[in-house]
Design an enzyme around this catalytic site. Sequence first.
Site, short mmCIF file in Angstrom:
data_model
loop_
_atom_site.label_atom_id
_atom_site.label_comp_id
_atom_site.label_asym_id
_atom_site.label_seq_id
_atom_site.Cartn_x
_atom_site.Cartn_y
_atom_site.Cartn_z
N LYS A 203 -11.50 -6.19 -43.93
CA LYS A 203 -10.62 -6.99 -44.81
C LYS A 203 -11.02 -6.82 -46.27
CE LYS A 203 -8.47 -10.11 -47.01
NZ LYS A 203 -7.06 -10.31 -47.21
N CYS A 257 -7.42 -12.63 -54.55
CA CYS A 257 -7.93 -11.71 -53.53
C CYS A 257 -8.59 -10.48 -54.16
CB CYS A 257 -6.79 -11.25 -52.63
SG CYS A 257 -5.76 -12.59 -52.05
N1 SAJ Z 1 -1.88 -4.44 -59.67
C1 SAJ Z 1 -2.00 -3.46 -60.65
N2 SAJ Z 1 -1.67 -2.18 -60.32
C2 SAJ Z 1 -1.23 -1.83 -59.07
C3 SAJ Z 1 -1.11 -2.84 -58.09
C4 SAJ Z 1 -1.44 -4.14 -58.41
O1 SAJ Z 1 -2.38 -3.72 -61.79
O2 SAJ Z 1 -0.96 -0.65 -58.85
C5 SAJ Z 1 -2.26 -5.83 -59.98
C6 SAJ Z 1 -1.13 -6.84 -59.79
O3 SAJ Z 1 -0.32 -6.96 -60.91
C7 SAJ Z 1 -1.92 -8.10 -59.50
C8 SAJ Z 1 -3.13 -7.60 -58.73
O4 SAJ Z 1 -3.23 -6.22 -59.03
O5 SAJ Z 1 -2.37 -8.71 -60.70
C9 SAJ Z 1 -3.11 -7.79 -57.23
O6 SAJ Z 1 -1.78 -7.73 -56.74
P1 SAJ Z 1 -1.38 -7.06 -55.34
O7 SAJ Z 1 0.07 -7.22 -55.17
O8 SAJ Z 1 -1.90 -5.68 -55.23
O9 SAJ Z 1 -2.21 -7.89 -54.24
P2 SAJ Z 1 -2.36 -9.45 -53.89
O10 SAJ Z 1 -3.63 -9.94 -54.53
O11 SAJ Z 1 -1.12 -10.21 -54.19
O12 SAJ Z 1 -2.55 -9.39 -52.30
C10 SAJ Z 1 -3.61 -8.60 -51.74
C11 SAJ Z 1 -3.03 -7.71 -50.65
N3 SAJ Z 1 -3.99 -6.69 -50.26
C12 SAJ Z 1 -3.66 -5.37 -50.25
O13 SAJ Z 1 -2.58 -4.96 -50.58
C13 SAJ Z 1 -4.72 -4.44 -49.80
C14 SAJ Z 1 -2.65 -8.56 -49.45
O14 SAJ Z 1 -2.23 -7.73 -48.36
C15 SAJ Z 1 -3.87 -9.41 -49.01
O15 SAJ Z 1 -3.55 -10.22 -47.90
C16 SAJ Z 1 -4.22 -10.31 -50.17
O16 SAJ Z 1 -4.62 -9.46 -51.26
C17 SAJ Z 1 -5.36 -11.21 -49.74
O17 SAJ Z 1 -5.09 -12.38 -49.44
O18 SAJ Z 1 -6.49 -10.73 -49.62
#
Ligand code: SAJ
Length: 428
Positions: A203, A257
Site C-alpha cells: 500500500k 496520502c
Molecule cells: N499530482 C501531481 N502530478 C501528478 C499526479 C498527481 O502533481 O501527475 C498531485 C495532485 O494534484 C495531488 C497529489 O498529487 O495534489 C495526489 O493526488 P492523486 O490524485 O495522485 O492521489 P490521492 O492522494 O488523491 O489518492 C492516492 C491514490 N493512490 C494512487 O493513485 C497510487 C489512491 O488510490 C489511494 O487510495 C490514496 O492515495 C490513499 O488513500 O492512499
Amino acid sequence: MKSICVLGLGYIGLPTASLFATHGHRVLGVDISERVVDTINSGEIHIEEPGLFTLARAAVGSGNLRADLLPETSDVYIICVPTPLTDSKACDLSFVENAVEAIIPLLKKGDLVILESTSPPGTTRDLIAPMIGQNGLTVGTDIHLSHCPERVLPGRILKELIENARIIGGFTPECARVTEALYGGIIEGPIYLTDCTTAELAKIMENTYRDVNIALANELGHLCEDLGISAWDVINLANKHPRVNIHQPGPGVGGHCISVDPWFLVDKFPDLAKLIHLSRQTNDDQPERVIERALSILSGVSDRPRVAVFGVSYKGNVDDTRESPALEIIEGLKDKVELRVYDPHVKSGIGYEMSSLEEAVSDADLLIVLADHNDFRFLAPEELGKHMRTRLLFDTRNFLDAKRFRDAGFVVHTLGSGNVETETPASV
Ligand code: SAJ
C-alpha cells in the site's frame, strides 16, 4: 449477515460502512466527533464525494447503519482512523492505538479485526497483535486479524471501492481467508491474499511510486523552465514510448496520502529510503517555486499587486484541502500581494477568507490556477479579463485553454514551461 463496527467515519470509513450496510450487514459507525455522528444519523453527510450522499442515506434509511461515539460488541471491527504525520514526520499511530484499545474489552472468540488505515510495515503484526494478545485471546486462532488497505481515489471512492483490486494481508493465512469471505460480498474486483506486513508495504509503495514519479515530473519542469521549452510537450512526446509514463508537474503534492505515506518509510529506514526522501523534498519545494514565479511574473506590475487564487483543494473536483499546496502558497503570498481566494468546492475552513468568483477577479493583476476543477474549464477569458486590472494568467496545472486566454489578451505563464508566448504545435 454480520454485525460490523467501523471505527472512523471519514473518507474511507463512511463509504465502507455504508456499503456493508446496503449489503445486508448491521453496521455501527463510530466517530469521536459528535457533529459527524449526528450528521450521519440524520441522513446527511459531512464530506463531499460523488454518490456518497445517496448511498449513506439509503444505508441509514434501511436501519442497517447508525452512528455513535463508542463501539459496541460486534462480529467484525474495521479500523479506518487517520494515521497522520507527527511534527517530526513519523507516523502518528495514536488514533489506531485508541481504536484498538476501545474494542479490546468487547472482543470475543471468533471475532475479526481489520486495519484499513495506511500504516508503516509491521504495525499489524508488531503493534496491534500484541495489544490484542494482552487480553488473553490468541491472535490467529481466537481472533482473526488482517490488514486490508484502502486504495480508492478521492473523487471516485465508491466506484473504486467496489471495482479496484484489493489486497488482504492476514496475520495468518486463515485470517486472510476469513477477511476475504467478508469483503468478497461487497467487492467486484479481484482480491489478493498475502501476509499483513507485505500488504502494508505494498500500500505505501503504491503512493510512494506516485510521489517519486511526480517528483521526477516536477524536476523535468525545472529543467524545461530553464531551457525555455515546455515540460508538457516533452512529457507528451516521451509518453508515446510504450513503456514510459511520466507524471505531471504541479504546484506540489497534497492530500492525506501521497504527501504523507512516503515519510513512514523515510522515518523507519532513514539510511535506506534515500530516493524516497529526496522525492518528498522535491515535491514539498514546489509551493515555494510557485510563489517565486508568481512574484517574478508580477514584478513591475504595481506597488501592491492584486492576485486571484483559483482552487485551494489539493486536486481538482474535490473539497479536500488537507496538505494542499495552495495553503502554503496563500501563506507565502498573503503579505506580499493583495490576495483573493476562490474555490467553487471550498467555502471556508482554510484560515483565509474565501471570495466569490467576481470578488476574486475584480481589479486583479494575476490569476493563478492551483486546482484543476472542471468548473474552471468553463471560464470565459474575455469576461474575466474585463474585471481584471492586468491580464496575467499563471496556470500551474496546464489545463486551461491557453489559446483562448491569449486571444482574450492574457499573457499566459504555465508551470513547467519557460516558454511564455509560444503555442504548442498542433501535432504534439
Ligand atoms: N499530482 C501531481 N502530478 C501528478 C499526479 C498527481 O502533481 O501527475 C498531485 C495532485 O494534484 C495531488 C497529489 O498529487 O495534489 C495526489 O493526488 P492523486 O490524485 O495522485 O492521489 P490521492 O492522494 O488523491 O489518492 C492516492 C491514490 N493512490 C494512487 O493513485 C497510487 C489512491 O488510490 C489511494 O487510495 C490514496 O492515495 C490513499 O488513500 O492512499
